[in-house]
Design a protein around this motif. Structure first.
Motif, short mmCIF file in Angstrom:
data_model
loop_
_atom_site.label_atom_id
_atom_site.label_comp_id
_atom_site.label_asym_id
_atom_site.label_seq_id
_atom_site.Cartn_x
_atom_site.Cartn_y
_atom_site.Cartn_z
N MET A 56 0.84 -1.18 0.00
CA MET A 56 0.00 0.00 0.00
C MET A 56 0.89 1.25 0.00
O MET A 56 1.86 1.33 0.72
N ASP A 57 0.55 2.20 -0.82
CA ASP A 57 1.30 3.45 -0.90
C ASP A 57 1.06 4.31 0.33
O ASP A 57 0.00 4.27 0.94
N LYS A 58 2.10 5.09 0.68
CA LYS A 58 1.96 6.04 1.77
C LYS A 58 1.04 7.17 1.33
O LYS A 58 1.10 7.60 0.17
N PRO A 59 0.19 7.66 2.22
CA PRO A 59 -0.66 8.79 1.83
C PRO A 59 0.20 10.04 1.62
O PRO A 59 1.20 10.24 2.30
N THR A 60 -0.19 10.86 0.67
CA THR A 60 0.54 12.10 0.44
C THR A 60 0.03 13.21 1.34
O THR A 60 0.75 14.16 1.61
N ILE A 61 -1.19 13.09 1.78
CA ILE A 61 -1.79 14.06 2.70
C ILE A 61 -2.66 13.29 3.68
O ILE A 61 -3.37 12.36 3.29
N TRP A 62 -2.59 13.65 4.94
CA TRP A 62 -3.50 13.08 5.93
C TRP A 62 -3.83 14.14 6.96
O TRP A 62 -3.11 15.10 7.13
N ARG A 63 -4.93 13.93 7.64
CA ARG A 63 -5.39 14.87 8.65
C ARG A 63 -6.08 14.09 9.75
O ARG A 63 -6.79 13.13 9.48
N THR A 64 -5.84 14.51 10.99
CA THR A 64 -6.50 13.88 12.13
C THR A 64 -6.69 14.91 13.22
O THR A 64 -5.98 15.92 13.26
N ASN A 65 -7.61 14.66 14.09
CA ASN A 65 -7.85 15.51 15.26
C ASN A 65 -7.65 14.63 16.49
O ASN A 65 -8.35 13.63 16.66
N PRO A 66 -6.70 14.98 17.37
CA PRO A 66 -6.45 14.14 18.55
C PRO A 66 -7.70 13.85 19.38
O PRO A 66 -7.82 12.76 19.94
N ASN A 67 -8.63 14.79 19.43
CA ASN A 67 -9.84 14.59 20.22
C ASN A 67 -10.74 13.50 19.66
O ASN A 67 -11.65 13.03 20.34
N GLU A 68 -10.49 13.08 18.42
CA GLU A 68 -11.30 12.03 17.80
C GLU A 68 -10.62 10.66 17.88
O GLU A 68 -11.14 9.68 17.36
N VAL A 69 -9.46 10.60 18.53
CA VAL A 69 -8.72 9.34 18.66
C VAL A 69 -8.79 8.88 20.12
O VAL A 69 -8.46 9.64 21.03
N GLU A 70 -9.22 7.67 20.32
CA GLU A 70 -9.32 7.11 21.67
C GLU A 70 -7.92 6.90 22.25
O GLU A 70 -7.07 6.30 21.62
N PRO A 71 -7.68 7.41 23.47
CA PRO A 71 -6.35 7.21 24.05
C PRO A 71 -6.16 5.78 24.56
O PRO A 71 -7.10 5.12 24.97
N ARG A 72 -4.91 5.34 24.49
CA ARG A 72 -4.50 4.07 25.09
C ARG A 72 -3.72 4.42 26.34
O ARG A 72 -3.11 5.47 26.42
N ILE A 73 -3.72 3.54 27.30
CA ILE A 73 -2.99 3.77 28.54
C ILE A 73 -1.70 2.95 28.48
O ILE A 73 -1.73 1.74 28.31
N ALA A 74 -0.57 3.65 28.59
CA ALA A 74 0.73 2.98 28.61
C ALA A 74 1.20 2.86 30.06
O ALA A 74 1.30 3.86 30.77
N THR A 75 1.45 1.64 30.47
CA THR A 75 2.02 1.39 31.79
C THR A 75 3.22 0.48 31.60
O THR A 75 3.29 -0.29 30.64
N ASP A 76 4.17 0.59 32.49
CA ASP A 76 5.40 -0.19 32.39
C ASP A 76 6.10 -0.08 33.73
O ASP A 76 5.96 0.94 34.41
N PRO A 77 6.89 -1.06 34.12
CA PRO A 77 7.65 -0.93 35.37
C PRO A 77 8.59 0.27 35.38
O PRO A 77 8.97 0.74 36.44
N HIS A 78 8.95 0.79 34.19
CA HIS A 78 9.83 1.95 34.09
C HIS A 78 9.07 3.27 34.14
O HIS A 78 9.67 4.33 34.01
N ILE A 79 7.74 3.17 34.29
CA ILE A 79 6.89 4.36 34.38
C ILE A 79 6.23 4.38 35.75
O ILE A 79 5.60 3.40 36.15
N LYS A 80 6.37 5.49 36.46
CA LYS A 80 5.64 5.67 37.71
C LYS A 80 4.42 6.51 37.37
O LYS A 80 4.51 7.70 37.09
N GLY A 81 3.28 5.85 37.35
CA GLY A 81 2.04 6.45 36.87
C GLY A 81 1.68 5.79 35.55
O GLY A 81 2.01 4.63 35.30
N GLU A 82 1.01 6.53 34.71
CA GLU A 82 0.61 6.02 33.40
C GLU A 82 0.64 7.16 32.40
O GLU A 82 0.53 8.33 32.77
#
Length: 116
Positions: free
Chosen positions: A1-27
């Motif tokens: 698949m070809d890379k898009p030449t133009i793209w657009r997104t709004n962060p408020n429309e993307v569901e956040p994921r929670i990153a946790t790891d032993p190297h992170i205090k908090g999330e």
């Protein structure tokens, strides 16, 4: 698949994921805005702490909200832009008392985190 030449997104429309790891205090709340190139919006709740690490690509940081502290580099505030070369170890890093929000762009490859 070809890379898009133009793209657009709004962060408020993307569901956040929670990153946790032993190297992170908090999330970390991560919104993946693009995979090619990798563009992330990371939200760090107050005082979230991450250990020393490196990334698999050159990485550009744009501070959007709050304070973001990086040992040996100082405090980054909204409007600040930070560049770190692939393989450069740094940290620890932590959000200020009000938290922080960053836009992170992997400039020339995948955004991988390797903890040290």
């Amino acid at each position: 698949m070809d890379k898009p030449t133009i793209w657009r997104t709004n962060p408020n429309e993307v569901e956040p994921r929670i990153a946790t790891d032993p190297h992170i205090k908090g999330e970390v709340h991560v919104r993946i805005l693009s995979r090619t190139p990798t563009v992330l919006e990371n939200t760090f709740p107050p005082n979230t702490w991450l250990g020393r690490h490196v990334h698999a690509s050159d990485t550009l940081y744009i501070i959007k909200e709050g304070e973001f502290h990086i040992e040996g580099e100082g405090v980054f505030r909204p409007g600040d832009v930070r560049f770190v070369a692939k393989g450069h170890a740094y940290g620890p890093e932590w959000a200020g008392p009000e938290g922080a929000k960053l836009l992170i762009v992997a400039v020339n490859g995948d955004f991988g985190t390797n903890w040290i």
